[in-house]
Motif scaffolding. Sequence first.
Motif, PDB file in Angstrom:
ATOM      1  N   GLN A  54      25.805  36.636 140.899  1.00  0.00           N
ATOM      2  CA  GLN A  54      26.119  37.904 140.240  1.00  0.00           C
ATOM      3  C   GLN A  54      25.473  39.100 140.933  1.00  0.00           C
ATOM      4  O   GLN A  54      25.848  40.243 140.661  1.00  0.00           O
ATOM      5  N   CYS A 102      29.189  38.738 129.408  1.00  0.00           N
ATOM      6  CA  CYS A 102      28.700  38.497 130.770  1.00  0.00           C
ATOM      7  C   CYS A 102      28.601  39.831 131.496  1.00  0.00           C
ATOM      8  O   CYS A 102      29.521  40.648 131.397  1.00  0.00           O
ATOM      9  N   LEU A 103      27.504  40.027 132.224  1.00  0.00           N
ATOM     10  CA  LEU A 103      27.321  41.288 132.943  1.00  0.00           C
ATOM     11  C   LEU A 103      28.389  41.481 134.021  1.00  0.00           C
ATOM     12  O   LEU A 103      28.645  42.597 134.447  1.00  0.00           O
ATOM     13  N   HIS A 144      25.886  28.842 130.355  1.00  0.00           N
ATOM     14  CA  HIS A 144      26.615  30.011 130.854  1.00  0.00           C
ATOM     15  C   HIS A 144      26.133  30.377 132.254  1.00  0.00           C
ATOM     16  O   HIS A 144      26.947  30.576 133.174  1.00  0.00           O
ATOM     17  N   GLU A 145      24.799  30.461 132.424  1.00  0.00           N
ATOM     18  CA  GLU A 145      24.264  30.889 133.722  1.00  0.00           C
ATOM     19  C   GLU A 145      24.527  29.853 134.810  1.00  0.00           C
ATOM     20  O   GLU A 145      24.880  30.208 135.938  1.00  0.00           O
ATOM     21  N   HIS A 148      27.873  29.870 136.524  1.00  0.00           N
ATOM     22  CA  HIS A 148      28.054  30.842 137.617  1.00  0.00           C
ATOM     23  C   HIS A 148      27.778  30.202 138.985  1.00  0.00           C
ATOM     24  O   HIS A 148      28.355  30.625 139.997  1.00  0.00           O
TER      25      HIS A 148
HETATM   26 NI    NI Z   1      27.539  35.668 133.064  1.00  0.00          NI
END
Ligand code: NI
Length: 181
Positions: A54, A102-103, A144-145, A148
């Motif tokens: 990210q 999510c960012l 979630h993380e 990624h």
């Molecule tokens: Ni996220």
Amino acid sequence: MAVLKVAHLGHPILRQVAEPIAPETITSPEIQRLIDDMIATMEDEDGAGLAAPQVHVSKRLVVYGVRNNPRYPDADEITLTVLINPRITPLTKRQEEDWEGCLSVPDMRGRVPRFTKIRVEAYGRDGKPFRFDADDFHARVVQHECDHLDGHVYLDRMRSMETLSFLPEYHRYWLERDEDR
Ligand code: NI
């Protein structure tokens, strides 16, 4: 410490499988600086977690933690944690749906099924392996993380797009309904 630019959905790096970090390099100034910058970025954005892809770095590294976070006012506190080359094993078949954001997908929320209890094995920022079990919201954040790192975002995990909402609509139509249940 520096606040890094966050990649938004559509950037190809978010869809790549990230590279493992050689354990003997974890304590190097380069990786330690990346960890510090990721924590600064997560805090600047009021995120619950952040994965290296990210911030445009395709490495298997995530940071997360929740404390007095305005984006998650009702969430349990989660200790600031760094996971390097994490591996997740579900400890139950049970999945629960709850809201995620999510960012990298700004200003949206959707309901995502996640395992409610998982085992996590990873290296810490000290370069040492460790393991722990996580449940409920903590388990959700970790899943979630770590997604990624394999090029997945929460949208991929939703059973249906029907709950996908912009933030004002989430607050107006869904949050109230949740409270009525
Ligand atoms: Ni996220």
